[in-house]
Structures are given as C-alpha cells and as structure tokens.
Motif scaffolding. Structure first.
Motif, short mmCIF file in Angstrom:
data_model
loop_
_atom_site.label_atom_id
_atom_site.label_comp_id
_atom_site.label_asym_id
_atom_site.label_seq_id
_atom_site.Cartn_x
_atom_site.Cartn_y
_atom_site.Cartn_z
N UNK A 249 0.81 -1.22 0.00
CA UNK A 249 0.00 0.00 0.00
C UNK A 249 0.84 1.26 0.00
N UNK A 250 0.55 2.16 0.94
CA UNK A 250 1.25 3.44 1.00
C UNK A 250 2.51 3.41 1.85
N UNK A 251 3.00 2.21 2.19
CA UNK A 251 4.28 2.10 2.90
C UNK A 251 5.38 2.74 2.06
N UNK A 252 6.22 3.53 2.69
CA UNK A 252 7.36 4.12 2.01
C UNK A 252 8.48 3.09 1.92
N UNK A 253 8.93 2.83 0.70
CA UNK A 253 10.00 1.87 0.48
C UNK A 253 11.26 2.31 1.21
N UNK A 254 11.90 1.39 1.90
CA UNK A 254 13.16 1.68 2.59
C UNK A 254 14.25 0.84 1.96
N UNK A 255 15.15 1.52 1.23
CA UNK A 255 16.27 0.85 0.58
C UNK A 255 17.55 1.23 1.30
N UNK A 256 18.27 0.26 1.87
CA UNK A 256 19.54 0.59 2.52
C UNK A 256 20.54 1.24 1.56
N UNK A 257 20.50 0.83 0.28
CA UNK A 257 21.44 1.38 -0.70
C UNK A 257 21.08 2.80 -1.10
N UNK A 258 19.77 3.08 -1.19
CA UNK A 258 19.30 4.40 -1.63
C UNK A 258 18.34 4.98 -0.59
N UNK A 259 18.87 5.46 0.54
CA UNK A 259 18.00 5.95 1.61
C UNK A 259 17.19 7.18 1.23
N UNK B 19 15.51 7.49 -1.49
CA UNK B 19 14.43 7.09 -2.38
C UNK B 19 13.08 7.41 -1.75
N UNK B 20 12.30 8.24 -2.42
CA UNK B 20 10.97 8.62 -1.94
C UNK B 20 9.94 7.94 -2.85
N UNK B 21 9.56 6.74 -2.48
CA UNK B 21 8.71 5.93 -3.33
C UNK B 21 7.88 5.01 -2.46
N UNK B 22 6.59 4.95 -2.71
CA UNK B 22 5.74 4.03 -1.95
C UNK B 22 5.56 2.74 -2.73
N UNK B 23 5.18 1.71 -2.02
CA UNK B 23 4.87 0.45 -2.67
C UNK B 23 3.75 0.63 -3.69
N UNK B 24 2.75 1.44 -3.34
CA UNK B 24 1.61 1.63 -4.25
C UNK B 24 2.03 2.31 -5.55
N UNK B 25 2.99 3.21 -5.49
CA UNK B 25 3.48 3.85 -6.72
C UNK B 25 4.11 2.81 -7.65
N UNK B 26 4.80 1.84 -7.06
CA UNK B 26 5.36 0.77 -7.87
C UNK B 26 4.24 -0.05 -8.50
N UNK B 27 3.26 -0.41 -7.70
CA UNK B 27 2.15 -1.23 -8.23
C UNK B 27 1.39 -0.49 -9.32
N UNK B 28 1.17 0.83 -9.10
CA UNK B 28 0.42 1.62 -10.08
C UNK B 28 1.18 1.76 -11.40
N UNK B 29 2.50 1.63 -11.36
CA UNK B 29 3.28 1.78 -12.60
C UNK B 29 3.01 0.66 -13.59
N UNK B 30 2.37 -0.42 -13.12
CA UNK B 30 2.05 -1.54 -14.03
C UNK B 30 0.98 -1.15 -15.04
N UNK B 31 0.17 -0.14 -14.73
CA UNK B 31 -1.00 0.19 -15.55
C UNK B 31 -0.65 1.16 -16.67
#
Length: 204
Positions: free
Chosen positions: A180-190, A192-204
């Motif tokens: 959902x709207x959880x903010x992705x936490x990447x140790x390599x790219x702290x 990064x301002x991206x939510x899980x939902x933004x990734x899912x929505x990119x499929x459309x």
C-alpha cells in the motif's frame, strides 16, 4: 517455464547454446529453462523501477550501471540467472573474468542491488534466487510482487501486492515487507521517496 536438453549442462555449454531469438533463458542447477514471456504490465514495472534506481545512483554520482542483458553466475550450484534489474558497480568489472566476452558477473562486489519482478515462476525468486543471492553475498535484493502471485507466506492471506526488500546482515537476509502506501526503505538508496503503491500503479 520450459526445460531444454535432457542432460545437465555447464555454464560454458549454456553460453555457447544461448540462442538469439529474443527469449530469456536461465541455467538452474545445470538445467536450461525458458523464462515466462513478460506481460506489458511486468515490463512497465521493470521500466519504472529501472528509471527510479538510475536517478538515485546518477544523483549520488555512483559508478553504477544497469545493463540491458547480463548474467549472474552462481558458482556453488551451476546456476546462472538473468535478473530483471541488475545494478552493477562498474569499477569492479575489471575483476570479473567473464564480463568482457560473456557479460557475466560472479562476485557480490560487482552487484550492489538486484531486483526480481515476480511472475508465474515465483518460486524461483522467493526460494532459489533468495538462497543463492544470499549465499553469494549480494547486499540488497528486491522481490516486487505487483500481481500478488507468490505464496501466502509472502503476500499475506488474502494475497496482497507486496514488495520485499532483503538486506544482507551478517551473512543472512533480513526481510522488510512493504504494501500500500508504505514508504519503500532501501539501505542502498535511503533518499528514495517511493511508496509500494506507486510501484504497483506503474504496471497500468
């Protein structure tokens, strides 16, 4: 996922055999397998994430690149994978004896991040590649299940679209789950301002 050739093959035989027909193949414990053809939604997610990740390492002026096609050779069990997104540390490629002629890397020092976008062969990503990338020592591994195809132990019950980011800590992957709207936490790219939902929505 279709297997080819009845006998087990070596990495060298796999590379020599590899056809130029636009189909992706991998070597799983000596067995050549055909990867499922990607859907448009799958490719949308891959393209979106590749752009987001590229922006991060260009902004930080890191010596990283994302090749169009490259292999990760798992030396311990005669497997060779072709990840959807393979972030390479270009500075370490001089230490990769197979890179120049076979676009293949074998050292975790060359791979700061690998991303697998989950498709119908989801068990490969959640089990085999998780184990092999962990054993190889790749610092960060993303499993992006935008279609909620994986088992319920990974995607919940009922199944939900899920991103799992694995960080290598003392030789073991520690998994963080994002939905959902959880903010992705990447140790390599702290940054990064991206939510899980933004990734899912990119499929459309």
């Amino acid at each position: 996922m279709t297997s080819f050739l009845p006998q087990l093959v070596t990495f060298e035989q796999f590379i020599e055999w590899y056809p130029s027909n636009g189909v992706r193949y991998e070597l799983h414990k000596g067995v050549i397998v055909e990867m499922p053809p990607p859907t448009g939604e799958h490719e949308n997610v891959v393209g979106f994430l590749a752009a987001q990740i590229t922006f991060q390492f260009l902004h930080k002026e890191l010596p990283f690149r994302i090749p169009k096609t490259a292999f990760v050779k798992i030396q311990s069990n005669n497997s060779t994978y072709s990840p959807e997104i393979l972030v390479l540390n270009h500075d370490n490629l001089v230490n990769e004896p197979l890179w120049s002629k076979q676009s293949t890397v074998m050292s975790a020092a060359s791979i700061p991040l690998v991303v697998e976008v989950i498709s119908t062969n989801w068990r490969d990503d959640y089990y085999d590649k998780f184990r092999d990338y962990e054993e190889m020592g790749i610092p960060e591994y993303w499993m992006v299940d935008y279609a909620a195809l994986g088992g319920k132990r990974f995607t919940g019950n009922p199944k939900q679209q899920t991103v799992i980011i694995c960080q290598l800590v003392d030789g073991d992957y520690q998994m963080s789950v994002f939905r959902g709207n959880d903010l992705i936490v990447s140790p390599l790219f702290p940054q990064l301002k991206l939510t899980a939902q933004q990734i899912f929505d990119s499929a459309l």
